[in-house]
Design an enzyme around this catalytic site. Structure first.
Site, short mmCIF file in Angstrom:
data_model
loop_
_atom_site.label_atom_id
_atom_site.label_comp_id
_atom_site.label_asym_id
_atom_site.label_seq_id
_atom_site.Cartn_x
_atom_site.Cartn_y
_atom_site.Cartn_z
N LYS A 17 0.76 -1.25 -0.13
CA LYS A 17 -0.05 0.00 0.01
C LYS A 17 0.84 1.31 -0.14
O LYS A 17 1.89 1.25 0.68
CB LYS A 17 -0.97 -0.17 1.39
CG LYS A 17 -1.88 1.03 1.22
CD LYS A 17 -3.23 0.74 0.64
CE LYS A 17 -4.25 1.86 0.57
NZ LYS A 17 -3.72 2.71 -0.54
N LYS A 27 5.25 1.94 -3.12
CA LYS A 27 5.28 3.37 -3.44
C LYS A 27 5.50 3.54 -5.03
O LYS A 27 6.11 2.72 -5.52
CB LYS A 27 6.32 4.22 -2.88
CG LYS A 27 6.07 5.66 -2.79
CD LYS A 27 5.04 5.88 -1.53
CE LYS A 27 4.57 7.32 -1.21
NZ LYS A 27 4.04 7.65 -0.15
#
Ligand code: NAD
Length: 428
Positions: A71, A107
């Protein structure tokens, strides 16, 4: 990102190596956790508005997914580098563990200058980014979100492209979507509000009334403005704020000893978070060059712009009045500066704890997407407050009981959880 000698990934690895040593992690666990599990590097060719073609470079790093799907946000920045993306993906792993949500760390980014791109060109970059990585992301693998220079509109374009390719509705493929299009109420406020919940707890521990405090902020974007909103609502006084000026290619600090008027400043700020200098002057603000936000005589400093903002060259200029440093941004403080902050006894609320409200609310967004049932705003904030308060006290209790620096305590808790999850899976 402006300092070309600064390497965020080296800094993230140094922070990790130090805590690995303290925890006595075995070599295989260290090797696993000090680099991302997977990296995707790709080209995004775009037909520009003038008919020419331009190729943009995109990235996605999945640092670790032992605790759940990766995430983390996607940044659009002209100085984006793979090492910045690597560092940020690693910090996301520690962040999701700090607030104990069942997710890992990832990311992404694109090297581009949003200021120079039309809406159509931005849309094509978003859709191109998805076409390159759609096989490697998804609600069960890796869930992107907005970050610096990306917003809900970018997320919708990306979700739409993913759904076009897969032929199904997957609102949980991405978070930070606008409300009404799969977004959660409270998401845009969540990072800033979450940081202020942790500040409120710190002040309670110090027996300081928030109404008697003053603060200086760096940045006037999503994180800073919402943090200011709640801090102001709780009675705090903001006397200085800095923002970037694309026209002058440098930052300015806007100062008002009697306290800034948040709504007034918002009304003279561009969609990129740049406060208009002439208009601010006419509203009675003193406008100062350089790192002035950092040198103010205030109780609280709140960096909410970019990494590497408090470093060996400027840390000594922090006023002796400062009691708390709340890291709204990711990686704003370098390890050199950490030493000084620790020695001076400034209470640090470290980045991956302080700004974890955003990913916590993104997780709530995913939960609501899965149920296809949406919560009221108050319910979101109540759950967010609970998660942030619990996470803050876990770190603060460890720091106080072991008399260690708050960043070290946060790292110890998070790295331990991730290492344990890897071990349980039999990876190391
Ligand atoms: P944003 O793009 O909305 O705002 C950034 C702000 O920083 C703008 O006001 C810009 O003018 C200012 N700025 C840029 N460079 C500056 C400089 N050198 N000096 C002073 N001001 C400068 O970004 P954001 O979403 O608010 O993110 C800010 C930081 O918080 C980043 O480090 C980001 O990774 C982190 N973060 C964001 C979220 C989120 O939910 N948005 C969540 C966690 C962490």
């Amino acid at each position: 990102m402006a300092d070309k000698t600064f390497n965020a990934f080296k800094m993230a690895q140094k922070q990790f190596d130090d805590v690995a040593e303290t925890l006595g992690l075995d070599q295989a666990t260290r090797d696993l956790l000090r680099t991302p599990d997977r990296e995707h590097h790709f080209n995004i060719p775009i037909r520009m508005d003038d008919g020419s073609y331009k190729v943009f470079r995109g990235f996605r790093c999945q640092h670790n997914d032992a605790r759940g799907p990766a995430k983390g946000g996607i940044r659009f920045h002209p100085l984006e580098t793979i090492d910045t993306v690597r560092a940020l993906s690693m910090w996301m792993t520690w962040k999701t563990a700090a607030v104990d949500i069942p997710l890992g760390g990832g990311k992404g980014g694109v090297i581009c200058d949003v200021h120079q791109l039309s809406d159509r060109e931005q849309e094509l970059i978003c859709r191109g980014w998805i076409r390159q990585v759609w096989k490697n992301i998804g609600p069960l693998e890796d869930v992107p979100a907005p970050d610096v220079m990306t917003n809900g509109q970018h997320m919708i374009w990306m979700m739409d492209e993913y759904e076009k390719i897969t032929g199904k509705k997957y609102p949980g493929v991405i978070t930070g979507k606008p409300v009404g299009s799969g977004g959660s109420l409270g998401r845009k406020e969540a990072t800033g509000y979450g940081a202020i919940y942790t500040l409120r707890e710190a002040l309670k521990e110090m027996e300081i009334d928030i109404g008697s405090t003053s603060a200086s902020f760096q940045g006037f974007g999503n994180v800073a403005t919402h943090a200011m909103e709640l801090y102001d609502f709780m009675g705090g006084k903001i006397t200085a704020v800095s923002s970037w000026s694309n026209e002058h290619k440098k930052a300015f600090t806007f100062k008002k000893e009697s306290g800034i008027d948040l709504e007034q400043l918002r009304s003279i700020t561009s969609k990129f978070g740049e406060i208009n200098i002439d208009k601010a002057k006419s509203h009675g603000y003193d406008i100062i060059d350089g790192d002035a936000w950092l040198t103010q005589d205030v109780d609280i400093l709140f960096p909410a712009a970019l990494e590497n903002q408090i470093n060996a060259s400027n840390v000594d200029s922090i006023s002796s009045q400062v009691k708390i440093l709340v890291e709204g941004a990711n990686g704003p403080t370098t390890p050199d500066a950490d030493k000084v902050i620790e020695e001076r006894g400034i209470w640090l609320i470290p980045d991956f704890l302080a700004n974890a409200g955003g990913v916590t609310c993104s997780y709530f967004e995913q939960v609501q997407n899965n149920m296809n049932y949406y919560w009221e705003r108050e319910e979101v904030f109540q759950k967010l407050d609970q998660a942030m308060t619990k996470a803050y006290h876990a770190v603060s209790d460890l720091a106080r009981s072991r008399k260690i620096y708050m960043r070290d305590a946060a790292y110890m808790i998070s790295v331990q959880k991730v290492a344990e999850a890897c071990k349980l899976r039999g990876w190391v």
